[in-house]
Scaffold this active site. Structure first.
Site, PDB file in Angstrom:
ATOM      1  N   ASP A 179      -8.421  -6.381 -18.840  1.00 15.19           N
ATOM      2  CA  ASP A 179      -8.491  -7.458 -19.830  1.00 15.19           C
ATOM      3  C   ASP A 179      -7.104  -7.705 -20.412  1.00 15.19           C
ATOM      4  O   ASP A 179      -6.559  -6.874 -21.123  1.00 15.19           O
ATOM      5  CB  ASP A 179      -9.477  -7.060 -20.936  1.00 15.19           C
TER       6      ASP A 179
ATOM      7  N   HIS B 247       0.834  -1.218   0.000  1.00 10.63           N
ATOM      8  CA  HIS B 247       0.000   0.000   0.000  1.00 10.63           C
ATOM      9  C   HIS B 247       0.865   1.264   0.000  1.00 10.63           C
ATOM     10  O   HIS B 247       0.386   2.346  -0.339  1.00 10.63           O
ATOM     11  CB  HIS B 247      -0.922  -0.019   1.216  1.00 10.63           C
TER      12      HIS B 247
END
Length: 489
Positions: A436, A218
């Site tokens: 994708d 993070h």
């Protein structure tokens, strides 16, 4: 319709009767549960008339005992070309977020070269996102920086599962056992100067589907930056140019000298666990679960967040649902009346600064405005008042607030989240379902939630919000009863 309107009015009336019930000496749990039962009657009647879609994920984890995965040894993927060296500054917002965040992208189809395509695309995207191939280090002030000289690369693992991808069940939230098999966690993860900032694992399934599991520090990215990185990786895999060039100049958010702190900030107020929630978390199994609120259910909750019978049109679905979840979770944890509660709201401030951050800013740019009150105050007030608290907190995120908070975090150590805190982060605008790699859009999931964390997510292109959170087993059962109608479970 008349039945729905009259039932709704009764629901709102019963909420406002909570204060009267308190004067009778009843416990907060009894009061709220009683009122929630009337709300559940309303949901039940609505389902009868309109067949509202409201779903919860199953408590059990069907994949836990059937998922067996064989992993290859990790190999280090380095940037394909030479990249900048030296050290990279981390802002005070980056400093407070050293946790590793695991996520999983599930794809229903692939072909024989899926591993090679993703691995080669990773080497190419690291040219643009070179800091994630580095390691953390400390400078002379004891502050974290990214050592880009020490490029040890990204550990990459290929794996094979002995089942079909459908066996994973609910892919929105994974239990720790399944998550541990789909996401590679480096054994040096807890050694600051050695731990990788990113790991990647491609797991192929018998049916031809595959998962891409990543573990990202993070310190490197908030949700939006992580999404931009993943989409860039996918674009390269598809043979396309990057649609967004990352900006690595984090000195844009460097604290001011001298600091100009205009607090106080309720998010840093210490709260004690007077409700003994510590024992509850220690003694019971921690259960993670997802709840889907479709558009019609959200509309109902927005109507519940009304004042004097007038719909508060300025309350977004996020605000109304956050108020609803905050109250239900507090009751589920059996917090006492005098227990202080903090609700922190993750707000992306990129466009809220007087000088907005560059579109491709790669790092943490999230503020955590806070609502602070006692449980007695929270439960006795109408849900419209709770929604009002949330709206006011979000509106406080101005240019002055952001810079003051950055200065504060640079001067004082952040102690983490105390019990009694709920952190709600909305990922509904993140396009993680469009990552994708050439085999279609994925289903997105995660796990290992912090006990204070609650995520609002979307499910592909479906309308509505999925609420994901974790609670002790008994508290989760109570929470489910408070938010679900009789036909939902």
């Amino acid at each position: 319709m008349k039945l729905l309107i009259s039932t709704l009015k009764f629901c709102v009336y019963m909420q406002r009767r909570i204060a009267v019930l308190f004067t009778c000496g009843l416990s907060p749990c009894i009061n709220f549960v009683c009122t929630s039962q009337h709300i559940l009657v309303f949901f039940f009647l609505l389902q009868r008339e309109q067949d509202i879609n409201f779903q919860t994920s199953p408590m059990e984890a069907p994949a836990k005992n059937i998922l067996n995965v064989e992993r290859s040894s990790p190999i280090a993927v380095l940037p394909e070309y030479e990249t900048p060296k030296g050290s990279m500054f981390l802002s005070s917002l980056d400093q407070m977020a050293p946790a590793i965040v695991p996520t999983v992208y599930c794809f229903d189809r692939s072909d024989a070269n899926v591993v090679d395509v993703i691995k080669q695309a990773l080497a190419r995207v690291l040219v643009h996102y070179y800091p994630v191939a580095g390691r953390l280090a400390k400078n002379s002030r004891g502050k974290l920086v990214v050592d880009c000289q020490k490029k040890l690369g990204v550990p990459f693992v290929e794996a094979m599962a002995d089942c079909d991808i459908e066996s994973l069940g609910d892919t929105r939230i994974f239990d720790s056992d399944v998550l541990g098999k789909l996401v590679y966690r480096d054994p040096t993860e807890h050694i600051l100067e050695v731990a990788p900032l990113l790991t990647a694992q491609v797991t192929k399934f018998r049916c031809g589907g595959f998962t891409l599991g990543i573990a990202l520090s993070h310190c490197m990215a908030d949700g939006l930056s992580a999404m931009n990185f993943m989409n860039a990786w996918a674009e390269i895999a598809r043979g396309e140019p990057l649609s967004l060039i990352p900006c690595h100049d984090r000195t844009i958010l460097k604290s001011r000298l001298p600091p100009q702190i205009t607090g106080p900030y309720n998010e840093f107020v210490h709260i004690s666990d007077v409700s003994n929630m510590t024992a509850l978390y220690e003694e019971e199994q921690f259960v993670q679960k997802s709840f889907h609120f479709d558009a019609e259910k959200l509309a109902i909750i927005k109507i519940m967040a009304t004042e004097d019978g007038q719909v508060a049109s300025s309350y977004t679905s996020f605000i109304a649902l956050a108020a609803f979840v905050w109250r239900a979770r507090s009751v589920a944890l059996k917090m006492k009346l005098h227990q202080q509660s903090k609700l922190l709201l993750a707000v992306n401030f990129r466009s809220r600064l007087t000088t907005p951050l560059p579109d491709g800013y790669f790092g943490n740019a999230v503020a955590l405005p806070c609502c602070l009150c006692t449980i007695g105050e929270l439960i006795q007030e109408p849900i419209s008042a709770s929604a009002g608290r949330i709206k006011k907190a979000i509106e406080c995120v101005t240019d002055d607030y952001i810079w003051s908070r950055i200065d504060y975090l640079d001067m004082y150590r952040y102690e983490g989240f105390a019990l009694g805190t709920l952190v709600i982060s909305s990922w509904t605008r993140l396009e993680y379902c469009y990552t994708d790699f050439g085999w279609g859009e994925p289903r997105f999931g995660m796990g290992d939630l912090l006990r204070e964390t609650c995520l609002f997510m979307t499910e592909g292109k479906e309308k509505g919000i999925t609420v994901v959170l974790g609670l002790p087993f008994s508290a989760m059962n109570t929470f489910e009863k408070l938010v679900c109608g009789p036909n939902d479970t």
